[in-house]
Write a protein that holds these residues in place. Structure first.
Motif, PDB file in Angstrom:
ATOM      1  N   SER A   1      26.807   3.247 -16.932  1.00  0.00           N
ATOM      2  CA  SER A   1      27.842   1.954 -17.061  1.00  0.00           C
ATOM      3  C   SER A   1      28.851   4.019 -16.774  1.00  0.00           C
ATOM      4  CB  SER A   1      27.326   2.315 -18.138  1.00  0.00           C
ATOM      5  OG  SER A   1      28.547   1.745 -19.274  1.00  0.00           O
ATOM      6  N   ARG A   2      29.983   3.477 -16.709  1.00  0.00           N
ATOM      7  CA  ARG A   2      31.387   4.404 -17.403  1.00  0.00           C
ATOM      8  C   ARG A   2      31.022   5.950 -18.941  1.00  0.00           C
ATOM      9  NH1 ARG A   2      36.874   2.883 -15.781  1.00  0.00           N
ATOM     10  NH2 ARG A   2      35.318   2.414 -13.404  1.00  0.00           N
ATOM     11  N   GLN A   3      30.481   4.079 -19.604  1.00  0.00           N
ATOM     12  CA  GLN A   3      30.462   4.859 -21.081  1.00  0.00           C
ATOM     13  C   GLN A   3      29.137   5.495 -21.356  1.00  0.00           C
ATOM     14  OE1 GLN A   3      31.308   1.798 -19.958  1.00  0.00           O
ATOM     15  NE2 GLN A   3      34.031   1.741 -21.049  1.00  0.00           N
ATOM     16  N   ASP A   4      28.039   5.260 -20.457  1.00  0.00           N
ATOM     17  CA  ASP A   4      27.042   6.208 -20.675  1.00  0.00           C
ATOM     18  C   ASP A   4      27.276   7.431 -19.747  1.00  0.00           C
ATOM     19  OD1 ASP A   4      26.047   4.226 -21.700  1.00  0.00           O
ATOM     20  OD2 ASP A   4      24.747   3.452 -19.954  1.00  0.00           O
ATOM     21  N   THR A   5      27.656   7.233 -18.711  1.00  0.00           N
ATOM     22  CA  THR A   5      27.597   8.821 -18.280  1.00  0.00           C
ATOM     23  C   THR A   5      29.059   9.492 -18.057  1.00  0.00           C
ATOM     24  OG1 THR A   5      28.383   8.071 -16.013  1.00  0.00           O
ATOM     25  CG2 THR A   5      25.341   8.059 -16.635  1.00  0.00           C
ATOM     26  N   LYS A   6      30.348   9.519 -18.466  1.00  0.00           N
ATOM     27  CA  LYS A   6      31.650   9.578 -18.439  1.00  0.00           C
ATOM     28  C   LYS A   6      31.903  10.001 -17.279  1.00  0.00           C
ATOM     29  CE  LYS A   6      30.310   9.370 -23.354  1.00  0.00           C
ATOM     30  NZ  LYS A   6      30.895   8.102 -24.048  1.00  0.00           N
ATOM     31  N   GLU A   7      31.649   9.236 -16.549  1.00  0.00           N
ATOM     32  CA  GLU A   7      32.000   9.358 -14.754  1.00  0.00           C
ATOM     33  C   GLU A   7      33.084   8.087 -14.991  1.00  0.00           C
ATOM     34  OE1 GLU A   7      28.098  10.607 -12.537  1.00  0.00           O
ATOM     35  OE2 GLU A   7      28.036   8.662 -13.084  1.00  0.00           O
ATOM     36  N   GLU A   8      34.406   8.955 -14.471  1.00  0.00           N
ATOM     37  CA  GLU A   8      35.517   8.418 -13.871  1.00  0.00           C
ATOM     38  C   GLU A   8      35.102   7.409 -13.416  1.00  0.00           C
ATOM     39  OE1 GLU A   8      39.020  10.206 -12.421  1.00  0.00           O
ATOM     40  OE2 GLU A   8      38.513  11.512 -12.366  1.00  0.00           O
ATOM     41  N   TYR A   9      34.453   8.309 -11.841  1.00  0.00           N
ATOM     42  CA  TYR A   9      33.862   6.473 -10.690  1.00  0.00           C
ATOM     43  C   TYR A   9      33.641   5.324 -11.199  1.00  0.00           C
ATOM     44  CZ  TYR A   9      36.938   9.853  -8.250  1.00  0.00           C
ATOM     45  OH  TYR A   9      37.702  11.291  -8.040  1.00  0.00           O
ATOM     46  N   ALA A  10      32.163   5.548 -11.893  1.00  0.00           N
ATOM     47  CA  ALA A  10      31.641   4.879 -12.603  1.00  0.00           C
ATOM     48  C   ALA A  10      31.567   3.582 -13.091  1.00  0.00           C
ATOM     49  CB  ALA A  10      30.340   5.521 -13.019  1.00  0.00           C
ATOM     50  N   PRO A  11      31.373   2.487 -12.637  1.00  0.00           N
ATOM     51  CA  PRO A  11      31.997   0.973 -12.317  1.00  0.00           C
ATOM     52  C   PRO A  11      31.475   1.445 -14.755  1.00  0.00           C
ATOM     53  CG  PRO A  11      29.790   0.620 -11.947  1.00  0.00           C
ATOM     54  CD  PRO A  11      29.594   2.425 -12.292  1.00  0.00           C
ATOM     55  N   GLU A  12      32.471  -0.232 -14.766  1.00  0.00           N
ATOM     56  CA  GLU A  12      32.527  -0.254 -16.335  1.00  0.00           C
ATOM     57  C   GLU A  12      30.825  -0.602 -16.921  1.00  0.00           C
ATOM     58  OE1 GLU A  12      35.076   0.436 -18.750  1.00  0.00           O
ATOM     59  OE2 GLU A  12      36.200   1.054 -17.048  1.00  0.00           O
ATOM     60  N   LYS A  13      30.136  -1.594 -16.379  1.00  0.00           N
ATOM     61  CA  LYS A  13      28.656  -2.190 -16.514  1.00  0.00           C
ATOM     62  C   LYS A  13      27.798  -1.786 -15.725  1.00  0.00           C
ATOM     63  CE  LYS A  13      31.358  -6.519 -18.902  1.00  0.00           C
ATOM     64  NZ  LYS A  13      30.877  -7.685 -19.220  1.00  0.00           N
ATOM     65  N   ALA A  14      26.857  -0.838 -16.026  1.00  0.00           N
ATOM     66  CA  ALA A  14      25.899  -0.629 -15.661  1.00  0.00           C
ATOM     67  C   ALA A  14      25.492  -1.769 -14.207  1.00  0.00           C
ATOM     68  CB  ALA A  14      24.446   0.224 -16.501  1.00  0.00           C
ATOM     69  N   ASN A  15      24.691  -1.558 -13.518  1.00  0.00           N
ATOM     70  CA  ASN A  15      24.024  -2.710 -12.525  1.00  0.00           C
ATOM     71  C   ASN A  15      22.936  -2.347 -11.915  1.00  0.00           C
ATOM     72  OD1 ASN A  15      24.575  -1.511 -10.119  1.00  0.00           O
ATOM     73  ND2 ASN A  15      26.535  -1.764 -10.349  1.00  0.00           N
ATOM     74  N   ASP A  16      22.426  -2.896 -11.237  1.00  0.00           N
ATOM     75  CA  ASP A  16      20.858  -3.132 -10.313  1.00  0.00           C
ATOM     76  C   ASP A  16      21.157  -2.979  -8.607  1.00  0.00           C
ATOM     77  OD1 ASP A  16      21.512  -5.311  -9.834  1.00  0.00           O
ATOM     78  OD2 ASP A  16      18.973  -6.417 -10.388  1.00  0.00           O
ATOM     79  N   ILE A  17      22.543  -2.507  -8.569  1.00  0.00           N
ATOM     80  CA  ILE A  17      22.717  -2.029  -7.323  1.00  0.00           C
ATOM     81  C   ILE A  17      22.461  -0.537  -6.951  1.00  0.00           C
ATOM     82  CG2 ILE A  17      23.992  -2.245  -5.456  1.00  0.00           C
ATOM     83  CD1 ILE A  17      26.299  -3.929  -7.433  1.00  0.00           C
ATOM     84  N   ILE A  18      21.734  -0.922  -5.782  1.00  0.00           N
ATOM     85  CA  ILE A  18      21.187   0.706  -5.414  1.00  0.00           C
ATOM     86  C   ILE A  18      21.879   0.957  -3.997  1.00  0.00           C
ATOM     87  CG2 ILE A  18      19.347   0.441  -6.461  1.00  0.00           C
ATOM     88  CD1 ILE A  18      17.666  -0.011  -3.605  1.00  0.00           C
TER      89      ILE A  18
END
Length: 609
Positions: A188-205
């Motif tokens: 999640s973008r909120q967890d890692t503070k990475e602007e390119y990360a999605p808003e919500k975490a997922n299990d896609i690899i």
């Protein structure tokens, strides 16, 4: 006779019981003889600890060899440690650097079987390491002294007792068993503070690939395989588009000859590891059982065979057939698939995109704790999964970087080290740390951590960071990715040590597929910049007035004496024989020699203790 038979029966019963009760004892057990498992074993052995590797296949090297990904991505200008040593063996075998520059995707390409032989020869040269092939771990149990691991070695159950265990499996399979916290998929973008990360975490690899190695059997040969079940030419219709996504030009560039030479290997062979309408496939088998994985991976194999059939029948490469002298498998495909992604442990340090992009601007100075370097860009494969968020990874610009040692140490689990692709990095950063030279470096660092923990009788998280880093330096590893300072330079170690303090910093540049960080050893440095750097370690310099003029020996000697009054200023000046103005490399050497700030202990976050 009956008494005799009873006696014999009791004797063998006791013997079997004794064997089960007396485990094989080693200092370090490495589960997985892949890229990182092999280098971990070599490094631990060289540091004098008894090491055992258990490997499911008959090969060493994992993705480098057993998975067939024998085209090296990155670190061409940074031959750090065992990666550089492995490459030197390749140069010797094939006849120099030019002999392995056979495909346009890489500067270093080789036959997987040759890589396996080289790694086995490197292991064979070490006296403190043993490898069990065709061996699988079955159970791992925590003990007061470390771990006990039940191993199935060619059908025989053996108990192994180890002080330290390194998880060098392809998918981080020991993590859930030992109780380590981990993640799978996108953060999640909120967890890692990475602007390119999605808003919500997922299990896609990332997509995985069952690589193939083809061989040129000559212009008159027809090595066309039987039409695979499920073959559809539309699936591969854009396979010859070789347009570089980094160019941001969406115009297709159709060139089948260029496509096939992407992974051209020595001796007329071709690595088939092609993402665009090629043999990438989306499968997430990380949490599946061995039986479920095997069944799912058959589809990956079939997909690769369909692509080979397409290459032979539609694209005209019928003279290229599956190599008969690489993999001793029934289908001539590699022993394992190429996994681009794994479980990612929650470590005592975590490498996220901000620390890669701007390492010197973060509140936590993780760059000080590095022991592994990489320069490849953030590279993710998601073309085969329509559910994957649309992230333009090519736009994520990063310089070269280093990986903190704490990323290999799981939080809350003692005497356990993580290697391969399961280290503590964000999903986005894993797109860079998954590359072969980085993983080889991860293994070397894991081996050093394990060996020093055994020698100090400590858990890895209680080691002194600087001691681990100096050990890695002693074995030609890099702490920081300075492209313009090589191990053969007389000032290499001094620059690496002072760079790891942050007193003198590098300049990072995002550059195509081989990012850079420059130290500029021959450049001058100003009095002001040097004083600012030294103040972070020596508060007694806070009142020193420094100008912006170029640094001279008199000013540096004054600073040294101010920090340590026992140092004789005139002696320092008289010992210096360089030019009027000091270079950055000269300043690093003198600071290292007279002040030795690297000796000040730091924690795994890079903070001064």
């Amino acid at each position: 006779m009956k008494i005799y038979l009873v006696f014999i029966s009791l004797f063998f019963t006791c013997l079997i019981h004794a064997e089960g009760a007396s485990p094989v004892r080693v200092d370090v057990l490495i589960v997985g003889g892949g890229a990182s498992g092999t280098t971990a074993a070599i490094q631990a052995s060289r540091l004098g600890v008894k090491t055992l590797v258990i490997e499911e296949t008959q090969w060493l090297g994992g993705m480098l060899t057993a998975a067939g990904v024998s085209a090296i991505d990155g670190n061409h200008q940074m031959p750090a440690g065992l990666w550089g040593e492995f490459r030197s063996h390749l140069y010797k075998y094939y006849g120099g650097p030019a002999a392995v520059e056979t495909g346009w995707v890489s500067n270093t390409l080789f036959e997987p079987s040759v890589g396996n032989k080289i790694l086995k020869s490197m292991i064979a040269a070490e006296k403190n390491v043993e490898v069990w092939y065709s061996a699988q771990w079955k159970k791992i149990t925590k003990t007061a002294q470390g771990w006990e691991v039940e191993v199935d070695k060619k059908g025989k159950k053996i108990l192994v007792s180890a002080r330290i265990v390194i998880d060098a499996t392809e998918l981080g399979d020991l993590l859930p068993v030992v109780g380590a916290s981990y993640k799978i998929g996108m953060d999640s973008r909120q967890d890692t503070k990475e602007e390119y990360a999605p808003e919500k975490a997922n299990d896609i690899i990332q997509d995985l690939t069952y690589v193939a190695v083809l061989k040129d059997y000559g212009p008159g040969a027809d090595k066309t395989i039987r039409r695979p079940k499920g073959y559809d030419p539309k699936v591969f219709e854009h396979a010859c588009d070789v347009a570089d996504p980094a160019s941001h030009d969406n115009t297709p560039k159709i060139d089948c000859s260029q496509m096939i030479t992407y992974g051209k290997l020595p001796n007329g062979k071709y690595m088939i590891n092609w993402p665009k309408d090629g043999n990438d496939i989306y499968l997430n088998i990380i949490e599946k059982s061995p039986e479920e994985r095997k069944k799912a991976l058959q589809e990956a194999k079939d997909h690769t065979l369909r692509f080979i059939y397409h290459l032979q029948t539609v694209l005209g490469f019928k003279h290229l057939g599956l190599a008969d002298d690489e993999f001793d498998t029934a289908d001539k495909l590699p022993f394992i698939p190429y996994h681009r992604e794994s479980r990612r442990v929650t470590g005592i340090a975590a490498l996220t995109l901000p620390y890669v992009q701007k390492p010197y601007e973060q509140e936590i100075p993780l760059y000080r704790t590095g022991g592994i370097v990489g320069d490849y860009t953030i590279d993710h494969h998601h073309l085969k999964n329509p559910e994957a968020p649309k992230i333009d990874f090519v736009k994520i610009k990063v310089p070269s970087y280093n990986v903190p040692l704490g990323a290999l140490i799981p939080a809350g689990v003692d005497n356990f080290i993580v290697a391969e692709k399961s280290i503590s990095v964000s999903n986005i950063v894993a797109g860079a740390t998954r590359l072969q030279p980085v993983v080889l470096g991860i293994g070397q660092a894991a081996g050093a951590l394990a060996a020093l923990a055994v020698k100090a009788d400590r858990s890895p998280q209680n080691l002194e960071v600087r001691a681990v880093q100096q050990t890695l330096l002693d074995h030609d590893a890099y702490l920081l990715p300075f492209i313009d300072v090589k191990p053969q330079d007389s000032y290499f170690e001094a620059v690496q040590r002072i760079g790891a303090t942050g007193i003198l910093k590098g300049k990072g540049i995002a550059y195509k597929w081989a990012n850079q960080t420059w130290f500029y050893p021959e450049h001058r440095i100003s009095e002001y910049d040097l004083t600012e750097g030294l103040r972070t370690y020596y508060p007694q310099l806070r009142d020193v007035q420094a100008s912006g003029k170029d640094l001279e020996i008199d000013f540096l000697a004054t600073l040294i004496q101010r920090v340590d009054p026992k140092k004789d200023k005139e002696e320092i000046i008289n010992a210096y024989s360089g030019n009027k103005y000091l270079t950055r490399a000269e300043a690093a050497v003198l600071i290292d020699q007279y002040l030795n700030p690297f000796a000040q202990n730091i924690d795994f976050q890079g903070r001064l203790k």
